[in-house]
Design an enzyme around this catalytic site. Sequence first.
Site, PDB file in Angstrom:
ATOM      1  N   THR A 135      10.179   2.092 -10.203  1.00 33.51           N
ATOM      2  CA  THR A 135      11.006   1.167  -9.425  1.00 33.51           C
ATOM      3  C   THR A 135      10.653  -0.286  -9.710  1.00 33.51           C
ATOM      4  OG1 THR A 135      11.266   2.792  -7.651  1.00 33.51           O
ATOM      5  CG2 THR A 135      11.695   0.497  -7.101  1.00 33.51           C
TER       6      THR A 135
ATOM      7  N   LYS B 202      -0.844  -2.838  -4.354  1.00 33.28           N
ATOM      8  CA  LYS B 202      -1.719  -3.298  -3.265  1.00 33.28           C
ATOM      9  C   LYS B 202      -2.910  -2.387  -3.034  1.00 33.28           C
ATOM     10  CE  LYS B 202       1.775  -0.833  -1.128  1.00 33.28           C
ATOM     11  NZ  LYS B 202       3.200  -0.748  -1.520  1.00 33.28           N
TER      12      LYS B 202
ATOM     13  N   ILE C 259       8.333 -11.899  -1.282  1.00 31.43           N
ATOM     14  CA  ILE C 259       7.942 -13.096  -0.523  1.00 31.43           C
ATOM     15  C   ILE C 259       6.769 -13.788  -1.227  1.00 31.43           C
ATOM     16  CG2 ILE C 259       7.175 -13.961   1.719  1.00 31.43           C
ATOM     17  CD1 ILE C 259       8.192 -11.310   2.935  1.00 31.43           C
TER      18      ILE C 259
ATOM     19  N   ASP D  47      -0.880   1.300   4.497  1.00 37.16           N
ATOM     20  CA  ASP D  47      -0.266   0.291   3.633  1.00 37.16           C
ATOM     21  C   ASP D  47      -0.508  -1.113   4.178  1.00 37.16           C
ATOM     22  OD1 ASP D  47       1.871  -0.424   1.466  1.00 37.16           O
ATOM     23  OD2 ASP D  47       2.649  -1.326   3.296  1.00 37.16           O
TER      24      ASP D  47
ATOM     25  N   GLU E 189       9.056   7.093   2.280  1.00 37.66           N
ATOM     26  CA  GLU E 189       8.779   8.218   1.387  1.00 37.66           C
ATOM     27  C   GLU E 189       8.938   9.535   2.143  1.00 37.66           C
ATOM     28  OE1 GLU E 189       8.171   7.836  -1.754  1.00 37.66           O
ATOM     29  OE2 GLU E 189       7.849   5.666  -1.799  1.00 37.66           O
TER      30      GLU E 189
ATOM     31  N   GLY F   7      16.017   5.423   1.735  1.00 41.43           N
ATOM     32  CA  GLY F   7      15.034   5.075   0.717  1.00 41.43           C
ATOM     33  C   GLY F   7      13.991   4.078   1.170  1.00 41.43           C
TER      34      GLY F   7
ATOM     35  N   GLU G 248       0.902 -11.341  -6.730  1.00 40.74           N
ATOM     36  CA  GLU G 248       1.780 -11.838  -5.668  1.00 40.74           C
ATOM     37  C   GLU G 248       2.565 -10.728  -4.983  1.00 40.74           C
ATOM     38  OE1 GLU G 248       3.143 -13.559  -2.966  1.00 40.74           O
ATOM     39  OE2 GLU G 248       2.645 -15.222  -4.277  1.00 40.74           O
TER      40      GLU G 248
ATOM     41  N   LYS H  32      -2.726  -4.504   2.635  1.00 43.04           N
ATOM     42  CA  LYS H  32      -2.170  -5.851   2.516  1.00 43.04           C
ATOM     43  C   LYS H  32      -2.978  -6.864   3.320  1.00 43.04           C
ATOM     44  CE  LYS H  32       2.401  -3.996   1.529  1.00 43.04           C
ATOM     45  NZ  LYS H  32       3.775  -3.717   2.015  1.00 43.04           N
TER      46      LYS H  32
ATOM     47  N   GLY I 190      11.531  -3.029  -2.858  1.00 41.18           N
ATOM     48  CA  GLY I 190      12.733  -2.910  -3.667  1.00 41.18           C
ATOM     49  C   GLY I 190      12.488  -3.357  -5.096  1.00 41.18           C
TER      50      GLY I 190
END
Length: 321
Positions: free
Chosen positions: A13, A105, A136, A201, A190, A187, A129, A205, A302
């Site tokens: 992706t 990440k 962002i 997650d 998961e 989508g 980034e 971060k 995305g």
Amino acid sequence: MKNINLAFLGLGTVGGGTYEILKMNKDLIEKRTNCSFTVTKVLEMNQDRIKSLGLDPALQVTDPALIYESDDVDIVIEALGGIDFPAEIMEKSLLNGKHVVTPNKAAVAANFDKLKEAARKGNAQFRFEASVGGGIPALTAIQEALAGNQFTQVMGIVNGTTNYILTKMGDEGWSYEEALKDAQAKGFAEQDPTSDVEGIDASNKLSILMALCFDTYVAPDDIPREGITRVSMDDIKDAQAKNGKIKLIALASKMDGKLEYSVKPTFISNDHPLSGVSNEFNAIYITGNAVDELMFYGKGAGALPTGSAVVGDILAIAKNI
């Protein structure tokens, strides 16, 4: 015009989205950077994926050493996912003087100090980034435009899956199960949503954000963490009655030299800017002693939004090669 050689580790992706942007905006990118970009190596097992992006299947390699030891690779784009294997390749690439860009990440958070040290030893740039906020550009701002600030707090909605679920529970009155099923269908989640809904997650971060804002590395597993699976409709309604919302918030604050941090469902008043961040969108809210309060808002996932941040890192490196 200077030519920069690229190697892709993974064309899924984000890797695929990154290549699509480089191809889609080729003329604009060349004009802005005075650089051309050539893909010379691809570590991707799926040959059909390579062909579908219009790349030459002859670029495929199966041995990562052919990338990090190659003379015709300037920048390595790691988009494989996972932790140990990609971190090992990134470290070896950096030690061999290859610049590295990654949206990964989990690998960055688990190996932050090791990868930064490898970049120092190899005299290479390491940029990530896309690892925190997708498209962002908050990390670049923290490290560059805001580098003169002493940060006192960083907080954010950094996981689109959980934000989507909590938004639907609050705005539509859906149950957690209904909202999760819809997120998976669209989508945003998961099939195994554990990393998102249990806050793993977001902890990855937050670990990266703390390292950049406070020059302190805290391993993701050492961050107190609570996911959203136990957030009930009663909790949602109670927050609404108090003119607020429940959001999964990653938060780190430094007061009197003490750093406190957590990832957990948190009441956010409706007058706070983060309360308006809905559905799959992310936001990072930063307080500095010079700039005061800033919020970065946008799509946190995305192919093209995340690829946009990866391309930004590639171009920043290219200008300095």
